[in-house]
Each structure stands twice: as structure tokens, then as C-alpha cells.
Design a protein around this motif. Sequence first.
Motif: not given
Length: 315
Positions: A79-82, A250-253
Motif C-alpha cells: 500500500y503506497p503512501g502517495h 486499516f491499510a498502512q503505507p
Amino acid sequence: MIPSREHIIKQLAHQFGFNYCGIAAAMPLDDDARRLEQWLQQGMHGQMYYMEKHFDLRVNPTKLMPGARSVITVLKNYYPGHKQKTSDFKISKYAYGKDYHDIIRTELNAFFEALKKQFGNINGRGFVDSAPVLERSWAQRSGLGWIGKNGNLIHKQSGSFFFIATLITDLELEPDAPLAKDFCGSCTRCIDACPTQAIMPNKVVDGSKCISYFTIELKELLIPDSMQGRFDNWMFGCDTCQDVCPWNRFAQPHQEPGFAPIPAILNFSSKDWEELTEESFKQIFRHSPLKRSKYAGIRRNIQFLQSAPDEPFEK
């Protein structure tokens, strides 16, 4: 207290970059075999003819590796942060960075080498989405989650934005318990949101209707006219069913450097994509999953989106 072999394996899995690890006994997947056979007979694989091959290997790990006793499954968050700056040509999040096959294969091999140092002369074969292995079934049997209505594995603490890899080994291990139930309940958000109505009842996904199939797997020069106006600007893959899933709150980078987005993925404007040359494509995306569609496929997908009617498709 001496740690168990299973505990050591899970510690090593984390050490080599995996977020979760589960263990199942190596045995034939009889129920999965029946479902897969029916799915193929109904033509839901479209032109993915490779799905028809090696059927017996897909459903029996002991035929992939004689003497197999256990299947170790690992999950790796992507899962990306951007996010992309333009929504005109959307790309599935798994394809933001470098090709995951290369990254995970390297980590899986290092993980297995560490297991051999720990446990001696054991045999094993690792698989990263490129061999006849039913990864999601093994992940579910290993207690790592349940299969959602969209066909994805869902982890209760972290959602579904994971790559799955498996290691089949002759090491005798205590298997983890599968989850006692799935937690989708009466939710139908993924079914309701699917732009092409590819998600059917009973956790069946018609692959021949999926946007990912049309934009990645389909090798023909033309996408069927019947799909016009249905792609919701997805140029490569589709995340709609995952984006609407409540469990992905709940997904985190991820923390994997190799999955860091290629700058062009995030920053390209619509004009940049439209003016992209084949030479530039090969240079910019040489390590990207986008190369699977090749330049011709990306051009086809862009042109298809541009030719779609202005009115959104209504079910």
C-alpha cells in the motif's frame, strides 16, 4: 524456553521483509480444484490460457515438490503512501514501484537460505505469482485471512493490499489454524462498485470482465466496444473493489524501498502519458510492472479511455 520451529520461521520471515507469515500442511486442495475446474469450464479466464495448464500442479503441492510436508505463506504490504496527481489515467497501486516479482523472489530466496542454515538440509521451492500455485487458498489455510467477495485475501488487521508468496518445503511443521469465519458479512460494497460487474455471488470473479484483464492480460489490439465508458479511467489494472472495502481502512503505507513509486507514475500529466514515446516508455518503466503490457498495450489503453463516451456507465 526454547522457541519452536514455527516461531523461528515467523521471526525470520519478518527479518527478511515480510509482514505476516502462516503455515499449512501440504495436502491436495480438493475443494479449490472443483471451484477452479468450474471457473475454467465457464470461460471466466478469458484469454488467460495459462490458467488451463498444469491443473494437477495447482491443486496438489506434492506434485510441485515431491516430499512436500508444509506450505509456508508470507504476505508483503504494497500500500503506497502517495497517490497519482492525475486521475485521468489511473494505475493500480501494486504497479507504482519496481516489479514485485524481482523484489519478493530475492527476499524469498534469502529467507529460504536462512531456514536451511537454521534447520539443516531441507528442500523447498518458492513461488511468487509466476507458477501454478493457489496462493490465496494457502494464505487462508494458514490463518492469514479470508477470501473476500472480490476474490482477494483480506487480513483482519491490515486489509488486502498485499502480495502473497509461498514456500513449499519438506520440513514437518505444526500448521496454523484457519480463521473460523470470514468477516465480510452482508457487505456488498465491492460487488456494487465494480465498474464492469465482474464480481459475482459466492466469491466468484469473472476474470474475462475484469478491468485488470482488459488492460493487462488481453493481448488483442482492441478492447471490446461493450466496455466503453466502464473503465472509470483505469489505464493499468484496477483497485476499485479494494478501495471501497471497509477492511482497507486499516491499510498502512509499506516500508519497502523497492516499492517506492516511480516518479512518472505519480507526476505524469494526461499530456505526458499521451505524448510518451516507445523509447521513453522502455527507459522510464524498464523495472516496472507496466512493461508487462508493453508500450503498444499502454497506448491501446489510453486511446480506449479517450474514446469512451462522456456519460458515465450506469448499471
